[in-house]
Design a protein around this motif. Structure first.
Motif, mmCIF file in Angstrom:
data_model
loop_
_atom_site.group_PDB
_atom_site.id
_atom_site.type_symbol
_atom_site.label_atom_id
_atom_site.label_comp_id
_atom_site.label_asym_id
_atom_site.label_seq_id
_atom_site.Cartn_x
_atom_site.Cartn_y
_atom_site.Cartn_z
ATOM 1 N N VAL A 1 41.218 42.749 63.042
ATOM 2 C CA VAL A 1 39.784 42.492 62.736
ATOM 3 C C VAL A 1 39.822 40.980 62.468
ATOM 4 N N ALA A 2 40.908 40.528 62.147
ATOM 5 C CA ALA A 2 40.787 39.021 61.752
ATOM 6 C C ALA A 2 40.680 38.205 62.785
ATOM 7 N N HIS A 3 41.017 38.609 64.332
ATOM 8 C CA HIS A 3 40.755 38.969 65.919
ATOM 9 C C HIS A 3 39.582 38.765 66.179
ATOM 10 N N ARG A 4 39.106 39.743 65.462
ATOM 11 C CA ARG A 4 37.525 39.914 65.728
ATOM 12 C C ARG A 4 36.488 38.687 65.173
ATOM 13 N N LEU A 5 37.325 38.747 63.785
ATOM 14 C CA LEU A 5 35.914 37.808 63.357
ATOM 15 C C LEU A 5 36.089 36.273 64.081
ATOM 16 N N ALA A 6 37.332 35.726 64.464
ATOM 17 C CA ALA A 6 37.293 35.058 64.127
ATOM 18 C C ALA A 6 36.657 34.884 66.203
ATOM 19 N N ALA A 7 37.251 35.160 66.297
ATOM 20 C CA ALA A 7 35.888 35.293 67.610
ATOM 21 C C ALA A 7 34.948 35.147 67.428
ATOM 22 N N ASP A 8 34.069 35.959 66.480
ATOM 23 C CA ASP A 8 32.308 35.166 65.782
ATOM 24 C C ASP A 8 32.778 33.892 65.406
ATOM 25 N N PHE A 9 32.973 33.687 64.827
ATOM 26 C CA PHE A 9 32.944 33.170 63.600
ATOM 27 C C PHE A 9 33.259 30.867 64.901
ATOM 28 N N VAL A 10 34.064 31.123 65.530
ATOM 29 C CA VAL A 10 34.097 29.527 66.658
ATOM 30 C C VAL A 10 33.245 29.479 67.237
ATOM 31 N N GLN A 11 32.548 30.494 67.678
ATOM 32 C CA GLN A 11 31.018 29.930 68.317
ATOM 33 C C GLN A 11 30.286 29.149 68.158
ATOM 34 N N GLY A 12 30.200 29.047 66.336
ATOM 35 C CA GLY A 12 29.019 28.569 66.069
ATOM 36 C C GLY A 12 30.581 27.318 65.388
ATOM 37 N N ALA A 13 31.593 27.261 64.977
ATOM 38 C CA ALA A 13 32.196 26.115 64.577
ATOM 39 C C ALA A 13 31.825 24.723 64.433
ATOM 40 N N ALA A 14 32.039 24.145 65.476
ATOM 41 C CA ALA A 14 31.113 23.026 65.653
ATOM 42 C C ALA A 14 29.906 22.772 64.703
ATOM 43 N N ALA A 15 29.009 23.309 65.724
ATOM 44 C CA ALA A 15 27.215 23.386 65.078
ATOM 45 C C ALA A 15 27.851 23.060 63.168
ATOM 46 N N ARG A 16 27.905 24.185 62.898
ATOM 47 C CA ARG A 16 28.008 23.849 61.242
ATOM 48 C C ARG A 16 28.798 22.575 60.333
ATOM 49 N N ASP A 17 30.077 22.459 61.041
ATOM 50 C CA ASP A 17 30.881 20.633 61.224
ATOM 51 C C ASP A 17 29.706 19.724 60.982
ATOM 52 N N ARG A 18 29.298 20.009 62.341
ATOM 53 C CA ARG A 18 28.059 19.078 62.737
ATOM 54 C C ARG A 18 27.274 18.644 61.775
ATOM 55 N N ASP A 19 26.316 19.125 61.198
ATOM 56 C CA ASP A 19 25.453 19.704 60.713
ATOM 57 C C ASP A 19 25.202 20.393 59.146
ATOM 58 N N ARG A 20 26.584 20.529 58.690
ATOM 59 C CA ARG A 20 26.950 21.472 56.878
ATOM 60 C C ARG A 20 26.251 22.137 57.438
ATOM 61 N N VAL A 21 25.997 23.480 57.854
ATOM 62 C CA VAL A 21 25.573 24.628 57.626
ATOM 63 C C VAL A 21 26.182 25.421 57.178
#
Length: 418
Positions: free
Chosen positions: A40-60
């Protein structure tokens, strides 16, 4: 003031206080075993990594991601089986956190205090309180935290107090570094009684007088929401008043559990930095002019450096597993010896994970080259996150407790940072 921008229906955050999120409409999944937790952790991580840089950049705000995370069952993996939980090993718990943190370390950090409070409830609460609070966790509710206070002389110095008012207490104070409080359904508050003992007063996130302000402005871990919580005569029922101090009056694994989750986050940051270094060198870096090579990945000095990073990562992961196993033994049989062993093993993991995350995130730029510093690559987030998160407690003091035990046989102190 910086503002975390929502990526799903969540009101804009700002000075006036942040409204709480709705509670889940259905109970969370209950994980069946260690293998399912990792999958489950690997499945969620594959989703979460997709927007990680944008969330960091824009504080989403990672609201959607946190809902998926807590509803997946991974936020209840240390709830005891006797109360309907999976009671998985702390080896697995740390692997889960490291996997999530490699994808997005802000999301990996947010459940740290939740999981630590679950562990504390197991240690210090009576069966009736355990049944009540573990049921809430299994239903999918998230604990945040209102523990630390800004500007106190020491981290363990608290000015927040509560008054006894019959079947409830009234809490007044001001907190900072309140990771996850913005996204929580319940907020455990560290507050002192009239004897100076620290309790967890678990308040409803929308309780009158409880105000969360989005004033977290760090350059790293930018979407943890680790800002201010104001407590203006907040009412908490005594059923939700947990005697946290009992976890440090005798040997228990509570402190080591809080600490090892921090080490798991740092291990995840290191792993992500190393993986991004390898990917960049393979696909974008240019070989040095004097090398006579066609590919940067064939540079013998780069190969050696990647080998060094790989060894350090594997050593860190091995120490994290070793510490998790020691914690499992201390939870099962908490003695002075078993708890000290868990604390010392956790300190070792904390030292290596801290040093590797900062080192790997910096080494990335040396090996990948100038292009890797461009804003479009968003690779600076690894160093910013590592440097920020590893400041939770100084590793020089981890060396100190390890050395003092080896030389003088002195066990580590019993508190939440050890």
């Amino acid at each position: 003031m910086n503002v975390i921008k929502p990526n799903t229906g969540h009101p804009p955050l700002g000075k006036s206080g942040v409204p709480g999120l709705p509670r889940p409409s259905a109970p969370a999944h209950v994980i069946s075993d260690d293998a399912e937790a990792i999958a489950v952790a690997h499945r969620l991580a594959a989703d979460f990594v997709q927007g990680a840089a944008a969330r960091d950049r824009d504080r989403v705000a990672p609201v959607r991601e946190l809902d998926l995370f807590s509803q997946s069952g991974l936020w209840s993996i240390n709830v005891p089986r006797a109360f309907g939980g999976p009671e998985l090993s702390y080896v697995t718990l740390c692997r889960v956190i490291a996997i999530i943190a490699a994808a997005d370390p802000s999301i990996g950090q947010i459940p740290q205090n939740h999981l630590g409070v679950v562990a504390a409830i197991r240690t210090v609460s009576d069966p009736a309180q355990q049944t009540l609070l573990f049921d809430l966790v299994l239903s999918g509710l998230r604990f945040g935290n209102a523990f630390s206070e800004f500007g106190s002389k020491r981290a363990a110095d608290f000015e927040t107090k509560f008054e006894d008012a019959g079947d409830h207490v009234i809490v007044t104070g001001r907190k900072f570094y309140s990771t996850g409080a913005i996204f929580a359904h319940l907020v455990p508050i560290v507050a002192l009684d009239d004897q100076g003992r620290a309790w967890y007063a678990i308040a409803d996130r929308n309780a009158p007088g409880l105000t969360v302000i989005d004033d977290w402005s760090s350059f790293g871990q930018r979407t943890t929401g680790s800002g201010t919580v104001i407590l203006d005569r907040v009412t908490v029922p005594k059923t939700h008043l947990v005697p946290g101090y009992l976890g440090y009056e005798r040997p228990t694994a509570d402190g080591a559990i809080f600490q090892i989750i921090q080490a798991a986050v740092d291990t995840g940051i290191a792993k992500a930095a190393i993986e991004d270094t390898i990917a960049f060198v393979r696909t974008k870096s240019r070989p040095w002019i004097d090398s006579g090579l066609d590919r940067a990945s064939d540079d013998p000095y780069t190969i050696q450096a990647i080998g060094d990073l790989t060894i350090r990562l594997h050593a860190t992961e091995a120490l994290l597993d070793r510490a998790g196993a020691a914690i499992d033994r201390a939870v099962s049989d908490p003695t002075s010896e078993s708890v000290a062993t868990a604390q010392l093993a956790t300190a070792e993991a904390k030292v290596l994970s801290t040093e590797l995350s900062v080192y790997a995130a910096s080494k990335l730029f040396e090996l990948a080259g100038t292009r890797s510093t461009l804003a479009a690559e968003a690779l600076d987030r690894h160093w910013r996150n590592a440097r920020t998160h590893t400041l939770h407690d100084p590793v020089r003091w981890k060396y100190a407790i390890l050395g003092n035990h080896a030389l003088n046989g002195v066990n580590p102190p019993l508190h939440a940072w050890s």
